[in-house]
Design an enzyme around this catalytic site. Sequence first.
Site, PDB file in Angstrom:
ATOM      1  CG  HIS A 133      -3.188  12.381 -15.408  1.00 49.25           C
ATOM      2  ND1 HIS A 133      -2.460  11.557 -14.438  1.00 49.25           N
ATOM      3  CD2 HIS A 133      -2.978  12.936 -15.927  1.00 49.25           C
ATOM      4  CE1 HIS A 133      -2.252  13.022 -14.008  1.00 49.25           C
ATOM      5  NE2 HIS A 133      -2.639  13.947 -14.464  1.00 49.25           N
ATOM      6  CG  ASP A 210      -9.589  10.326 -13.112  1.00 46.38           C
ATOM      7  OD1 ASP A 210      -9.475  11.575 -12.200  1.00 46.38           O
ATOM      8  OD2 ASP A 210      -7.976   9.990 -13.307  1.00 46.38           O
ATOM      9  CD  GLN A 213      -9.296  17.519 -16.492  1.00 45.02           C
ATOM     10  OE1 GLN A 213     -10.016  18.576 -16.302  1.00 45.02           O
ATOM     11  NE2 GLN A 213      -7.793  17.081 -16.155  1.00 45.02           N
ATOM     12  CE  LYS A 236      -6.148  17.998 -12.271  1.00 45.97           C
ATOM     13  NZ  LYS A 236      -5.928  18.291 -12.594  1.00 45.97           N
ATOM     14  CB  CYS A 374      -0.332  13.572 -16.655  1.00 47.54           C
ATOM     15  SG  CYS A 374       0.789  14.967 -15.616  1.00 47.54           S
TER      16      CYS A 374
HETATM   17  C1  LIG Z   1      -7.958  12.765 -15.654  1.00 45.89           C
HETATM   18  C2  LIG Z   1      -7.106  13.055 -14.919  1.00 45.89           C
HETATM   19  N1  LIG Z   1      -7.104  12.169 -14.003  1.00 45.89           N
HETATM   20  C3  LIG Z   1      -6.236  12.406 -12.357  1.00 45.89           C
HETATM   21  C4  LIG Z   1      -4.921  14.231 -12.499  1.00 45.89           C
HETATM   22  C5  LIG Z   1      -4.708  14.031 -10.966  1.00 45.89           C
HETATM   23  O1  LIG Z   1      -5.010  14.532 -10.649  1.00 45.89           O
HETATM   24  P1  LIG Z   1      -3.663  15.500  -8.939  1.00 45.89           P
HETATM   25  O2  LIG Z   1      -2.787  15.789  -9.825  1.00 45.89           O
HETATM   26  O3  LIG Z   1      -4.953  16.927  -8.734  1.00 45.89           O
HETATM   27  O4  LIG Z   1      -3.580  14.093  -8.251  1.00 45.89           O
HETATM   28  C6  LIG Z   1      -5.531  14.557 -13.535  1.00 45.89           C
HETATM   29  C7  LIG Z   1      -4.542  15.676 -12.729  1.00 45.89           C
HETATM   30  O5  LIG Z   1      -4.284  17.169 -13.891  1.00 45.89           O
HETATM   31  C8  LIG Z   1      -6.187  14.804 -14.894  1.00 45.89           C
HETATM   32  O6  LIG Z   1      -6.759  15.426 -15.328  1.00 45.89           O
END
Ligand SMILES: Cc1ncc(COP(=O)(O)O)c(C=O)c1O
Length: 416
Positions: A133, A210, A213, A236, A374
């Site tokens: 992401h 990270d 998900q 999430k 993203c």
């Molecule tokens: C794999 C992953 N990393 C990071 C993020 C960023 O999360 P946040 O916008 O809640 O900080 C997301 C959000 O869609 C994501 O799917």
Amino acid sequence: MRIHPGELKEEPALDVIRRRQDFPILHREVHGHPLVYLDNAATSQKPWSVIEAERHYYAHLNANIHRGVHYLSQEATAAFEAARERVRAFINAAAPEEIVFTRGTTEAINLVAASYGQRLQAGDEILITEMEHHSNIVPWQLLCQRSGAVLRVAPFDAAGQLIVDQFADLLGPRTRLVALSHMSNALGSINPVKALVAMAHRVGAVVLVDGAQAVAHLPVDVADLDCDFYAFSGHKLYGPTGIGVLYGRRALLDAMPPWQGGGDMIREVRFAGSSWNDLPYKFEAGTPNIAGGIGLGAAIDYVRGVGLEAIAAHEAELLAYATARAHDFPGLTLIGSAAEKGAILSFTLAGVHPHDIGTILDAQGVAVRTGHHCAMPVMEHFAVPATVRASFALYNTRHEVDALFAGLARVQEVFA
Ligand SMILES: Cc1ncc(COP(=O)(O)O)c(C=O)c1O
């Protein structure tokens, strides 16, 4: 292996119909149709218990935490710290000091890049993967600009699976930090994190996972994964927005400098210089999202009540059903078919732009995400501008998968 819809077992792994009662928003209509919410990878819906936990905080406990001697402040502090303990237990961290509340995954990753990143020097290497992401790419690019470190990228194959041999080849004596997703939001691919962490540790690199998900779909045990940092977002995980978590190994967090300055993160402030509070407060400058933290604690209670194993089994069943239907759907190309995959169906439909698909589905009450999610490098890999992404949660049903495909049939009629 290809599974046909008829071959799948009928019994749901959890009582979805009962669980749906817990989520008030699922009972609303959109454009005159029952809402079919399939955008859970962007954010999931909230059960009553989470909504009620936030309401209860504001109605009965509202006070600033950690600083007040008065009763309400102490009650609010106890509730917030109890939520931290729930997070600790949920991911099996060794101590609550290892749980830093942040605004979300993005902020947690930026915290590590800004603070731990100060150790990096010109020529050091940071290894990420091609499926990250943007929030697990850009903070490292910024750190490379500041430090002169070099960003390396481990590729994935045609199915969207990380090529582990190439990941291994990219690890070397200059690798200081590895940052990789547990589960890809654009492809659903689940990375073999435990094995990757062990490989990174062999070259002396620290590993940030990270988990944005993964946390809502898989049991996560940071001790077992042996990762150094683990980041995720409350929203999430059926929890509130604006709250997230950075897990950090205590010895690392202890040695790291603070990243934001302000109230609560200090021990003493003098004009000649200041000293820092204990963990985790050293990294929690200013008034935190108190209601959000308490709501996240309630979300974790909810998820544990349903059981992550049951959730994973239910979602695997839904994904298998949806995948089988996708294979039978003319003109549909799946983007991402990893053997280890979470409940995400990313696809394109021949001759129709994903945004048009999303709009026509929306008119039928079906909420999906369209765009680059993203994860522009993933789109570039597959040479598509965007995909349609249906992502499932514990409350989704086969009936809703059918509604998605009925909607796609409508798309084809419109574009015939
Ligand atoms: C794999 C992953 N990393 C990071 C993020 C960023 O999360 P946040 O916008 O809640 O900080 C997301 C959000 O869609 C994501 O799917």
